[in-house]
Design a protein around this motif. Structure first.
Motif, PDB file in Angstrom:
ATOM      1  N   TYR A  14     -19.456  34.639  14.679  1.00  0.00           N
ATOM      2  CA  TYR A  14     -18.592  34.059  15.705  1.00  0.00           C
ATOM      3  C   TYR A  14     -17.739  35.083  16.454  1.00  0.00           C
ATOM      4  CZ  TYR A  14     -19.905  29.888  13.112  1.00  0.00           C
ATOM      5  OH  TYR A  14     -20.622  28.897  12.492  1.00  0.00           O
ATOM      6  N   ALA A  15     -17.677  36.305  15.949  1.00  0.00           N
ATOM      7  CA  ALA A  15     -16.932  37.375  16.645  1.00  0.00           C
ATOM      8  C   ALA A  15     -17.747  38.660  16.568  1.00  0.00           C
ATOM      9  CB  ALA A  15     -15.551  37.568  16.021  1.00  0.00           C
ATOM     10  N   PRO A  16     -18.945  38.649  17.168  1.00  0.00           N
ATOM     11  CA  PRO A  16     -19.870  39.780  16.994  1.00  0.00           C
ATOM     12  C   PRO A  16     -19.361  41.102  17.566  1.00  0.00           C
ATOM     13  CG  PRO A  16     -20.645  38.292  18.712  1.00  0.00           C
ATOM     14  CD  PRO A  16     -19.500  37.610  18.048  1.00  0.00           C
ATOM     15  N   TYR A  17     -18.366  41.048  18.454  1.00  0.00           N
ATOM     16  CA  TYR A  17     -17.873  42.283  19.058  1.00  0.00           C
ATOM     17  C   TYR A  17     -16.635  42.826  18.343  1.00  0.00           C
ATOM     18  CZ  TYR A  17     -21.078  40.829  22.709  1.00  0.00           C
ATOM     19  OH  TYR A  17     -22.205  40.428  23.384  1.00  0.00           O
ATOM     20  N   ASP A  18     -16.141  42.092  17.343  1.00  0.00           N
ATOM     21  CA  ASP A  18     -15.035  42.584  16.526  1.00  0.00           C
ATOM     22  C   ASP A  18     -15.590  43.311  15.306  1.00  0.00           C
ATOM     23  OD1 ASP A  18     -13.336  41.344  18.265  1.00  0.00           O
ATOM     24  OD2 ASP A  18     -12.200  40.274  16.727  1.00  0.00           O
ATOM     25  N   PRO A  19     -14.850  44.263  14.762  1.00  0.00           N
ATOM     26  CA  PRO A  19     -15.298  44.888  13.511  1.00  0.00           C
ATOM     27  C   PRO A  19     -15.295  43.857  12.384  1.00  0.00           C
ATOM     28  CG  PRO A  19     -13.074  45.598  14.068  1.00  0.00           C
ATOM     29  CD  PRO A  19     -13.588  44.840  15.256  1.00  0.00           C
ATOM     30  N   LEU A  20     -16.183  44.017  11.423  1.00  0.00           N
ATOM     31  CA  LEU A  20     -16.208  43.124  10.278  1.00  0.00           C
ATOM     32  C   LEU A  20     -14.921  43.288   9.474  1.00  0.00           C
ATOM     33  CD1 LEU A  20     -19.880  43.586   9.036  1.00  0.00           C
ATOM     34  CD2 LEU A  20     -18.925  41.608  10.246  1.00  0.00           C
ATOM     35  N   PRO A  21     -14.398  42.220   8.893  1.00  0.00           N
ATOM     36  CA  PRO A  21     -13.184  42.354   8.080  1.00  0.00           C
ATOM     37  C   PRO A  21     -13.327  43.404   6.983  1.00  0.00           C
ATOM     38  CG  PRO A  21     -13.624  40.038   8.522  1.00  0.00           C
ATOM     39  CD  PRO A  21     -14.813  40.807   9.030  1.00  0.00           C
ATOM     40  N   LEU A  22     -14.436  43.362   6.263  1.00  0.00           N
ATOM     41  CA  LEU A  22     -14.706  44.372   5.236  1.00  0.00           C
ATOM     42  C   LEU A  22     -15.797  45.306   5.740  1.00  0.00           C
ATOM     43  CD1 LEU A  22     -14.071  45.252   2.280  1.00  0.00           C
ATOM     44  CD2 LEU A  22     -16.098  43.923   1.602  1.00  0.00           C
ATOM     45  N   PRO A  23     -15.450  46.574   6.020  1.00  0.00           N
ATOM     46  CA  PRO A  23     -16.446  47.502   6.566  1.00  0.00           C
ATOM     47  C   PRO A  23     -17.598  47.734   5.599  1.00  0.00           C
ATOM     48  CG  PRO A  23     -14.208  48.367   6.782  1.00  0.00           C
ATOM     49  CD  PRO A  23     -14.120  47.177   5.885  1.00  0.00           C
ATOM     50  N   ASP A  24     -18.733  48.130   6.148  1.00  0.00           N
ATOM     51  CA  ASP A  24     -19.886  48.474   5.319  1.00  0.00           C
ATOM     52  C   ASP A  24     -19.497  49.575   4.336  1.00  0.00           C
ATOM     53  OD1 ASP A  24     -21.458  46.654   6.645  1.00  0.00           O
ATOM     54  OD2 ASP A  24     -22.278  48.124   8.059  1.00  0.00           O
ATOM     55  N   GLY A  25     -19.864  49.390   3.084  1.00  0.00           N
ATOM     56  CA  GLY A  25     -19.592  50.394   2.061  1.00  0.00           C
ATOM     57  C   GLY A  25     -18.202  50.323   1.467  1.00  0.00           C
ATOM     58  N   ALA A  26     -17.333  49.450   1.992  1.00  0.00           N
ATOM     59  CA  ALA A  26     -15.971  49.330   1.466  1.00  0.00           C
ATOM     60  C   ALA A  26     -15.955  48.399   0.250  1.00  0.00           C
ATOM     61  CB  ALA A  26     -15.027  48.806   2.534  1.00  0.00           C
ATOM     62  N   ARG A  27     -14.934  48.570  -0.585  1.00  0.00           N
ATOM     63  CA  ARG A  27     -14.765  47.726  -1.770  1.00  0.00           C
ATOM     64  C   ARG A  27     -13.501  46.892  -1.636  1.00  0.00           C
ATOM     65  NH1 ARG A  27     -11.797  48.802  -6.345  1.00  0.00           N
ATOM     66  NH2 ARG A  27     -11.652  51.013  -5.805  1.00  0.00           N
ATOM     67  N   PRO A  28     -13.625  45.561  -1.683  1.00  0.00           N
ATOM     68  CA  PRO A  28     -12.422  44.726  -1.576  1.00  0.00           C
ATOM     69  C   PRO A  28     -11.568  44.830  -2.839  1.00  0.00           C
ATOM     70  CG  PRO A  28     -14.316  43.362  -2.097  1.00  0.00           C
ATOM     71  CD  PRO A  28     -14.846  44.756  -1.864  1.00  0.00           C
ATOM     72  N   VAL A  29     -10.261  44.864  -2.645  1.00  0.00           N
ATOM     73  CA  VAL A  29      -9.324  44.965  -3.762  1.00  0.00           C
ATOM     74  C   VAL A  29      -8.532  43.668  -3.924  1.00  0.00           C
ATOM     75  CG1 VAL A  29      -7.296  46.195  -4.638  1.00  0.00           C
ATOM     76  CG2 VAL A  29      -9.132  47.462  -3.517  1.00  0.00           C
ATOM     77  N   ALA A  30      -8.134  43.072  -2.819  1.00  0.00           N
ATOM     78  CA  ALA A  30      -7.367  41.818  -2.878  1.00  0.00           C
ATOM     79  C   ALA A  30      -7.396  41.141  -1.520  1.00  0.00           C
ATOM     80  CB  ALA A  30      -5.927  42.073  -3.303  1.00  0.00           C
ATOM     81  N   LEU A  31      -7.157  39.831  -1.537  1.00  0.00           N
ATOM     82  CA  LEU A  31      -7.086  39.058  -0.303  1.00  0.00           C
ATOM     83  C   LEU A  31      -5.992  38.007  -0.454  1.00  0.00           C
ATOM     84  CD1 LEU A  31      -9.774  37.794   2.041  1.00  0.00           C
ATOM     85  CD2 LEU A  31      -8.324  36.067   0.947  1.00  0.00           C
ATOM     86  N   ILE A  32      -5.179  37.883   0.591  1.00  0.00           N
ATOM     87  CA  ILE A  32      -4.134  36.863   0.661  1.00  0.00           C
ATOM     88  C   ILE A  32      -4.428  35.995   1.872  1.00  0.00           C
ATOM     89  CG2 ILE A  32      -1.656  36.425   0.888  1.00  0.00           C
ATOM     90  CD1 ILE A  32      -1.231  39.304  -0.207  1.00  0.00           C
ATOM     91  N   GLU A  33      -4.673  34.725   1.641  1.00  0.00           N
ATOM     92  CA  GLU A  33      -4.979  33.789   2.725  1.00  0.00           C
ATOM     93  C   GLU A  33      -3.722  33.014   3.103  1.00  0.00           C
ATOM     94  OE1 GLU A  33      -8.704  31.065   2.854  1.00  0.00           O
ATOM     95  OE2 GLU A  33      -7.027  29.809   2.165  1.00  0.00           O
ATOM     96  N   LEU A  34      -3.404  32.996   4.392  1.00  0.00           N
ATOM     97  CA  LEU A  34      -2.222  32.322   4.922  1.00  0.00           C
ATOM     98  C   LEU A  34      -2.666  31.215   5.869  1.00  0.00           C
ATOM     99  CD1 LEU A  34      -0.300  35.604   5.839  1.00  0.00           C
ATOM    100  CD2 LEU A  34       0.203  34.144   3.883  1.00  0.00           C
ATOM    101  N   THR A  35      -2.159  30.000   5.649  1.00  0.00           N
ATOM    102  CA  THR A  35      -2.526  28.852   6.481  1.00  0.00           C
ATOM    103  C   THR A  35      -1.271  28.295   7.148  1.00  0.00           C
ATOM    104  OG1 THR A  35      -4.358  28.330   4.980  1.00  0.00           O
ATOM    105  CG2 THR A  35      -3.679  26.614   6.516  1.00  0.00           C
ATOM    106  N   THR A  36      -1.389  27.940   8.404  1.00  0.00           N
ATOM    107  CA  THR A  36      -0.237  27.503   9.193  1.00  0.00           C
ATOM    108  C   THR A  36       0.243  26.109   8.797  1.00  0.00           C
ATOM    109  OG1 THR A  36      -1.672  26.569  10.899  1.00  0.00           O
ATOM    110  CG2 THR A  36      -0.971  28.857  11.185  1.00  0.00           C
ATOM    111  N   HIS A  37       1.488  25.831   9.211  1.00  0.00           N
ATOM    112  CA  HIS A  37       2.060  24.486   9.154  1.00  0.00           C
ATOM    113  C   HIS A  37       2.223  23.971  10.577  1.00  0.00           C
ATOM    114  CE1 HIS A  37       3.364  24.004   4.853  1.00  0.00           C
ATOM    115  NE2 HIS A  37       3.089  25.301   4.875  1.00  0.00           N
ATOM    116  N   ALA A  38       2.387  22.654  10.714  1.00  0.00           N
ATOM    117  CA  ALA A  38       2.586  22.035  12.027  1.00  0.00           C
ATOM    118  C   ALA A  38       3.751  22.703  12.744  1.00  0.00           C
ATOM    119  CB  ALA A  38       2.865  20.544  11.866  1.00  0.00           C
ATOM    120  N   GLY A  39       3.559  22.961  14.035  1.00  0.00           N
ATOM    121  CA  GLY A  39       4.572  23.618  14.839  1.00  0.00           C
ATOM    122  C   GLY A  39       4.350  25.100  15.011  1.00  0.00           C
ATOM    123  N   HIS A  40       3.354  25.647  14.313  1.00  0.00           N
ATOM    124  CA  HIS A  40       3.076  27.074  14.443  1.00  0.00           C
ATOM    125  C   HIS A  40       2.591  27.375  15.858  1.00  0.00           C
ATOM    126  CE1 HIS A  40       1.280  31.030  13.680  1.00  0.00           C
ATOM    127  NE2 HIS A  40       1.912  31.050  12.521  1.00  0.00           N
TER     128      HIS A  40
END
Length: 383
Positions: free
Chosen positions: A283-309
């Protein structure tokens, strides 16, 4: 700034209503709900003018060469500590007299380090000592007593503090993850920010895992303040965001996000990042991938909005990873098509602020660069 000091918000709400709805019904409209999210939960509308003036004097009106984000964090800390020490009542117009007694004289000084109408770091600290007493500076400089953007007299005071006090005036709506078909959503990856060598990833997680420290990474464009007791998982943050400053009046907006996922190294993180890369690749082919090729993920924090954001129904992720012998952090978000009132605001000032906030502008504007500075400061420090 409050909605009363930004009449355009009220006009947008009235336009949406078409003048045909009663006030009670008007408050249910998304645009009216958003209008109520201007300003900060610790201050009422009557304080908007002098708070804006104070922040301008401490940072935005100063020469960029002479100011630092630490000065701005101190200014916000002075405001938040005042709120806390007055019984967590909202700041109002009457509080300006105490600030004038503490900082007013320095505002009239006109020299190279502090032009008239501004406050340099020394003046901020001296004024804070007059406002609160000499103990404030010792507390502010002590990372064990500075938390939630407040300088606590003792560690026991910090431990007894209830961050939920901010929710009394938060207008916290329900959580609002994206619901539109993925192909209709906006998907965007922001530049990765270097944290340091590989061990810096663990130091970053140690900081991020303490929500009470998040105000310490506030940038020129915004800050996160936790509003719940407890750990990072499930934590809710009040975000105070400065829209791109125009002239002498920065626009202060308020929004809320909740941590809906916390993942550290393991199968669940690997599966999440693989799916994330697949979605962004589609869906965003022209953006860099979140995790680059060959990189190792260490942690992820997911944030979700509330009404009014100000981004409507949205989700963002902070991804910490290691690649090429270094640790990195980047944001990757997706959100539904914006309602007309949010799209207008986003096009006017939101896009710049959002991009800079997550690393596409100057380091002083980016909360991730401020985190990287904090991580660097912890190198060799055992807490």
């Amino acid at each position: 700034m409050s909605s009363s000091s930004n009449p355009s918000f009220g006009k947008l709400a009235l336009a949406a209503a078409g003048g045909a709805l009663a006030v009670r019904g008007l408050r249910r409209l998304p645009s009216a709900r958003f209008a109520g999210m201007s300003g900060t939960s610790i201050a009422g509308p009557s304080a908007a003018g002098w708070i804006t003036d104070f922040l301008n004097a401490a940072y935005y009106r100063r020469d960029p060469v002479q100011r630092t984000t630490a000065d701005l964090r101190l200014a916000f800390g002075i405001l938040t500590t005042r709120w806390h020490r007055t019984g967590a009542r909202r700041l109002h117009a009457g509080d300006v007299s105490a600030f004038h007694r503490a900082f007013g004289r320095e505002r009239f000084i006109d020299d190279h380090d502090s032009p008239r109408g501004t406050l340099n770091q020394v003046q901020l600290r001296e004024g804070a000592a007059r406002l609160f007493g000499d103990g404030f500076l010792d507390s502010w400089d002590d990372p064990e007593r500075r938390a939630y953007g407040i300088a606590f007299p003792e560690v026991a005071d910090r431990e007894a503090y209830l961050p939920e006090l901010r929710l009394d005036h938060a207008k916290l709506g329900g959580i609002t993850p994206p619901t539109a078909p993925p192909a209709d959503q906006t998907w965007h990856t922001y530049p990765a920010v270097k944290l340091g060598d590989e061990p810096a990833a663990d130091r970053a997680l140690a900081l991020l895992g303490r929500p009470e420290t998040w105000p310490d990474y506030g940038s020129a464009l915004g800050r996160f303040t936790p509003v719940r007791s407890g750990s990072l998982d499930g934590q809710t943050f009040e975000i105070e965001v400065i829209g791109e400053p125009v002239g002498p009046l920065p626009m202060l907006l308020r929004a809320y996000v909740t941590v809906t996922e916390v993942l550290t190294a393991g199968d669940a993180l690997d599966a999440y990042t693989a799916q994330l890369n697949e979605s962004f690749g589609r869906y965003a082919p022209y953006d860099p991938l979140p995790l680059p090729d060959g990189a190792r993920p260490v942690a992820l924090i997911e944030l979700t909005t509330h009404a009014g954001h100000f981004l409507g129904r949205a989700r963002n992720r902070l991804l910490v990873f290691v690649a090429d012998g270094n640790a990195w952090v980047r944001a990757a978000g997706n959100w539904d098509p914006l309602d007309w009132h949010l799209d207008r605001l986003y096009a006017g000032i939101g896009r710049y602020s959002q991009h800079a906030f997550w690393g596409m502008g100057e380091p002083e504007e980016s909360v991730l660069h401020q985190l990287a500075d904090a991580v660097e400061a912890t190198q060799g420090v055992h807490r």
